[in-house]
Design a protein around this motif. Sequence first.
Motif, PDB file in Angstrom:
ATOM      1  N   GLY A  32     -23.971 -76.243  -1.053  1.00 28.53           N
ATOM      2  CA  GLY A  32     -22.853 -75.528   0.045  1.00 28.53           C
ATOM      3  C   GLY A  32     -22.238 -76.725   0.996  1.00 28.53           C
ATOM      4  N   ALA A  33     -21.558 -75.832   1.944  1.00 29.91           N
ATOM      5  CA  ALA A  33     -20.544 -76.558   2.886  1.00 29.91           C
ATOM      6  C   ALA A  33     -21.368 -77.984   3.525  1.00 29.91           C
ATOM      7  N   LYS A  34     -22.582 -77.961   3.880  1.00 31.39           N
ATOM      8  CA  LYS A  34     -23.219 -78.999   4.711  1.00 31.39           C
ATOM      9  C   LYS A  34     -23.449 -80.236   3.645  1.00 31.39           C
ATOM     10  N   GLY A  35     -24.108 -79.814   2.666  1.00 27.36           N
ATOM     11  CA  GLY A  35     -24.398 -80.906   1.682  1.00 27.36           C
ATOM     12  C   GLY A  35     -23.140 -81.461   0.929  1.00 27.36           C
ATOM     13  N   ALA A  36     -21.974 -80.685   0.702  1.00 23.18           N
ATOM     14  CA  ALA A  36     -20.879 -81.009  -0.034  1.00 23.18           C
ATOM     15  C   ALA A  36     -20.205 -81.958   0.887  1.00 23.18           C
ATOM     16  N   LYS A  37     -20.165 -81.795   2.484  1.00 22.90           N
ATOM     17  CA  LYS A  37     -19.623 -82.796   3.339  1.00 22.90           C
ATOM     18  C   LYS A  37     -20.041 -84.060   3.311  1.00 22.90           C
ATOM     19  N   ILE A  38     -21.554 -84.084   2.982  1.00 23.23           N
ATOM     20  CA  ILE A  38     -22.126 -85.555   3.044  1.00 23.23           C
ATOM     21  C   ILE A  38     -21.692 -86.344   1.553  1.00 23.23           C
ATOM     22  N   PHE A  39     -21.577 -85.391   0.611  1.00 22.80           N
ATOM     23  CA  PHE A  39     -21.250 -85.944  -0.704  1.00 22.80           C
ATOM     24  C   PHE A  39     -19.780 -86.436  -0.744  1.00 22.80           C
ATOM     25  N   ALA A  40     -18.981 -85.602  -0.086  1.00 20.77           N
ATOM     26  CA  ALA A  40     -17.555 -86.052  -0.213  1.00 20.77           C
ATOM     27  C   ALA A  40     -17.257 -87.135   0.542  1.00 20.77           C
ATOM     28  N   SER A  41     -17.979 -87.303   1.935  1.00 22.61           N
ATOM     29  CA  SER A  41     -17.785 -88.557   2.795  1.00 22.61           C
ATOM     30  C   SER A  41     -18.225 -90.056   2.010  1.00 22.61           C
TER      31      SER A  41
END
Length: 439
Positions: free
Chosen positions: A334-343
């Motif tokens: 979801g949004a929280k994990g995806a932000k970490i992966f995207a970074s």
Amino acid sequence: MNKFVSLTLASALVAGLAAGCSSSKPSAQGGNGAGSGGEGKPVKLKMTVLSDDLNTFKLAYDEFKKENPNIDVQIETIPQQQYYDKLRLQLSSGEDIDIIGGNMDVFLDTGILEPLDDYIKKNKIDVSGFGPLYDSLKVNDKMYGLPYRKSNWMLYYNKTLFDQAKVPYPKADMTWDEFRDLAKKMTKGEGANKIYGAFLHPWAQTWYIQAVQGGSTIIDKDLTPFKKALQFRMDMEKDGSIMSWAEQISTSAHYNSAFQKGNVAMNLIGDWHVAQLRQAEEEKKINFDWDVVPVPHPSGVPANTSLATPVSLMVNKNSKHKEEAFKVLEYMTGAKGAKIFASKGFLTGYSNDEIRKAYVGDGSMKPKNIRYFVEQKEYPEYPLLPGVKNIVLNNIYKQEGEIALTGGQTAEQAIQKIGARVQKEWADKYEKEFKTSKK
């Protein structure tokens, strides 16, 4: 997609899933940590993920743990070359692995995957951030995994070569015919010093991408779009604007080394090439400027439509803590994990403005047009069904395409043989487990 594959699992798979579902169903609390251990009681889970993703999963878990102190997750990996074979063996032997990472099609025939639809519904998960990939991952109208990352395709170009030739850069909205004309315009010279207008790697995807962009799949009954796509590659070879398949094989030409050499104007390949080029710049192996634009598209297909290969998280139907396992899956995908992966430079399955910003960064690194990666509409490279990648893609399309590209048959003959072989080598083999139909 203008065509969809509807699947019906056979009795063996359905029975396996039914048995798993009967042992534990999601409660109305839906993965809030109040599973079999009770509210707040410690739960231990095991998750196996691809080695390239391990460190980022650990970072994401550190954040997850702050919100869910009662859920302990042991995150493990397996060397890349052995990953799927060894993981399938571990799962079949009953090893306690609660959460599975990887390409979903590899595990569908095992019956080991827990359907996630009830968990998604009861947790009121917003799936809109997954875009078209969400529906494309459904099997028999059920969801067995959610994508935490993906790989998609882009057109890389050597800005220095275009500047030297005084030719305008590739457009963000460019048809395949326009791409072919531009490649011819950028081609010059002979022998070792020849400048190629473009480089299309020997993989079948680099020619059949045109058909998939229009919504076709490599197991369709009507493969007419694929005949046109293969003929297009053959015509570009005749133009002399791309290296021939035969020369690529005989010289072991590779998209990365070919583009870094500096004599290729445009390179059609996936998002992972960004990291390769950034590393080459750090090591001072290249001295030209470069950027990206969306891959060319067929007429009538929107610009920035591409292929994607989703990598998912799945829940083991035999897990003793499926609600907690889903909670981990929900966070990571979801949004929280995806932000970490995207970074960390990963293209994520889930996306929103904040995640896109995390991926694009502050603009200090190439490519300048990196935003195109997170603005794409993607179709899966191939239908995520058992055997499609290994049998249809890696054998049938590869073999028949190579014969055509070396002059052994016409594009029409190749596609006719592909259709017959798909039926004989894939459809007939799996018809007892799967039934396909078009909507």
